[in-house]
Design an enzyme around this catalytic site. Structure first.
Site, short mmCIF file in Angstrom:
data_model
loop_
_atom_site.label_atom_id
_atom_site.label_comp_id
_atom_site.label_asym_id
_atom_site.label_seq_id
_atom_site.Cartn_x
_atom_site.Cartn_y
_atom_site.Cartn_z
N HIS A 4 -30.35 -66.52 8.04
CA HIS A 4 -30.51 -66.12 6.85
C HIS A 4 -30.09 -67.30 5.64
CE1 HIS A 4 -29.60 -61.63 7.42
NE2 HIS A 4 -30.07 -62.05 8.37
N ASP A 5 -29.69 -68.30 6.02
CA ASP A 5 -29.39 -69.52 5.29
C ASP A 5 -30.67 -70.01 5.14
OD1 ASP A 5 -28.33 -71.49 3.55
OD2 ASP A 5 -27.95 -72.95 5.37
N VAL A 8 -33.66 -68.42 2.88
CA VAL A 8 -33.45 -68.18 1.46
C VAL A 8 -32.93 -69.57 0.63
CG1 VAL A 8 -32.34 -66.92 -0.65
CG2 VAL A 8 -32.60 -66.00 1.69
N GLY A 10 -34.09 -72.42 1.48
CA GLY A 10 -34.24 -73.52 3.02
C GLY A 10 -32.70 -73.53 3.54
N ASP A 12 -29.73 -74.87 3.30
CA ASP A 12 -28.91 -75.55 2.21
C ASP A 12 -27.73 -75.22 1.91
OD1 ASP A 12 -29.48 -73.49 0.91
OD2 ASP A 12 -29.93 -74.39 -0.95
N PRO A 104 -36.66 -60.46 6.07
CA PRO A 104 -37.14 -59.41 6.63
C PRO A 104 -36.06 -58.00 6.98
CG PRO A 104 -37.47 -60.72 8.54
CD PRO A 104 -36.65 -61.53 7.22
N THR A 135 -30.49 -60.50 21.59
CA THR A 135 -29.90 -60.37 22.87
C THR A 135 -28.20 -60.42 22.75
OG1 THR A 135 -29.71 -61.20 25.02
CG2 THR A 135 -30.31 -62.64 23.39
N ASP A 173 -27.80 -55.72 22.64
CA ASP A 173 -28.18 -55.71 24.04
C ASP A 173 -27.26 -54.96 24.89
OD1 ASP A 173 -29.18 -56.29 26.64
OD2 ASP A 173 -29.09 -58.40 26.41
N THR A 176 -26.86 -57.06 28.83
CA THR A 176 -26.19 -58.36 28.83
C THR A 176 -25.74 -58.59 27.70
OG1 THR A 176 -28.19 -59.60 28.84
CG2 THR A 176 -27.26 -59.05 31.00
#
Ligand code: HEM
Length: 256
Positions: A4-5, A8, A10, A12, A104, A135, A173, A176
């Site tokens: 997520h960093d 958006v 880059g 940074d 997304p 996972t 998951d 596992t």
């Protein structure tokens, strides 16, 4: 956090900011994909405080997030995933909630997923590889409770029982839950994944990769190492004190 960093502005550290000098503007943390979803900020703050005490003004918050992703991958994979993660990122000074629409969402179809990764210079193959991060970790019921009828029926029954409240968290998951391994790809084949964005990897275009990742020992792990390294290069700021970049002293606010 790292994903997520990087997606958006880059990689940074903009995702960590609670406040900037652009008044009246909500930061990325308030954006719909992040609010009530991202966690672990206090771990980053603690790491930063320890690093500043030992070696002030040297390690950016963006690098701390990258190294945390590297180290979490190492330990959660039982030391099988070793990401060669370069450092040297500088921290940004801006963060806007509305820019999180570049991420997304769990209801995205294959074209949307491919499009959002392509916009960041990542291939469809890298998108499939990085999705394997599902996972581990947890997810809230509101993101998948509309899909019970499309899932493996035993898993759907179990999830229905856990999803009395939309905000309840379940394992991503079921097989596992706490290991970073290739089980995710078998789950895609077995209809044991939670989101539409996971299930669509069963499409004709991506199924070959999914089955290769599921069946070939070590193949996904090597691809994941490389793809994380590549993701860590998105929009990196390298020039301190220019172009609005700095080494923050505290990760949730810009330097004054
Ligand atoms: C392909 C597009 C992706 C979509 C649509 C997506 C979406 C989501 C959603 C909706 C959640 C649950 C959030 C919540 O319940 O509040 C989640 C959890 C998670 N995602 Fe993704 N994700 C994607 C790719 C990735 C990538 C590339 C990574 C890392 C490389 C990643 C790592 C994680 C992790 C670790 C969690 C669990 C977090 C926790 O337990 O707190 N995801 N994702």
């Amino acid at each position: 956090l790292f994903f997520h960093d990087c997606f958006v502005r880059g990689c940074d550290g903009s995702v960590l900011l609670n406040t900037t000098n652009s008044k009246n503007s909500d930061t990325e943390r308030e954006g719909p994909p992040n609010q009530n979803s991202l966690r672990g900020f206090e771990v980053v703050d603690e790491a930063k405080a320890a690093i500043e005490a030992a070696c002030p003004d040297t390690v950016s918050c963006a690098d701390i997030v990258a190294y945390a992703a590297r180290d979490a991958s190492y330990f959660l994979s039982d030391r099988k995933i070793n990401i060669q993660m370069p450092g040297g990122r500088y921290d940004g000074r801006e963060s806007f909630s509305n820019e999180t629409d570049q991420l997304p969402g769990p209801f995205s179809n294959l074209t949307a997923l491919q499009g959002s990764f392509a916009a960041k210079g990542l291939t469809s193959d890298e998108m499939v590889t990085l999705s394997g991060a599902h996972t581990i970790g947890r997810a809230r019921c509101l993101f998948f409770s509309s899909r019970f009828s499309e899932m493996d029926s035993a898993l759907a029954a179990k999830l229905r029982a856990q999803c009395g409240n939309d905000n309840n968290n379940v394992n991503q998951d079921d097989v596992t839950p706490d290991v970073l391994d290739k089980q995710y790809y078998q789950n895609v084949v077995d209809k044991k994944v939670l989101f539409t964005s996971d299930a669509v990897l069963n499409s004709t275009e991506t199924i070959t990769q999914v089955t290769e990742n599921a069946n070939m020992a070590g193949a996904w792990e090597r691809k994941f190492e490389k793809a994380m390294e590549t993701m860590g290069k998105i929009g990196v700021k390298t020039i301190g004190n220019q172009q609005g970049a700095e080494i923050r002293k505290v990760c949730w606010r810009v330097n004054s």
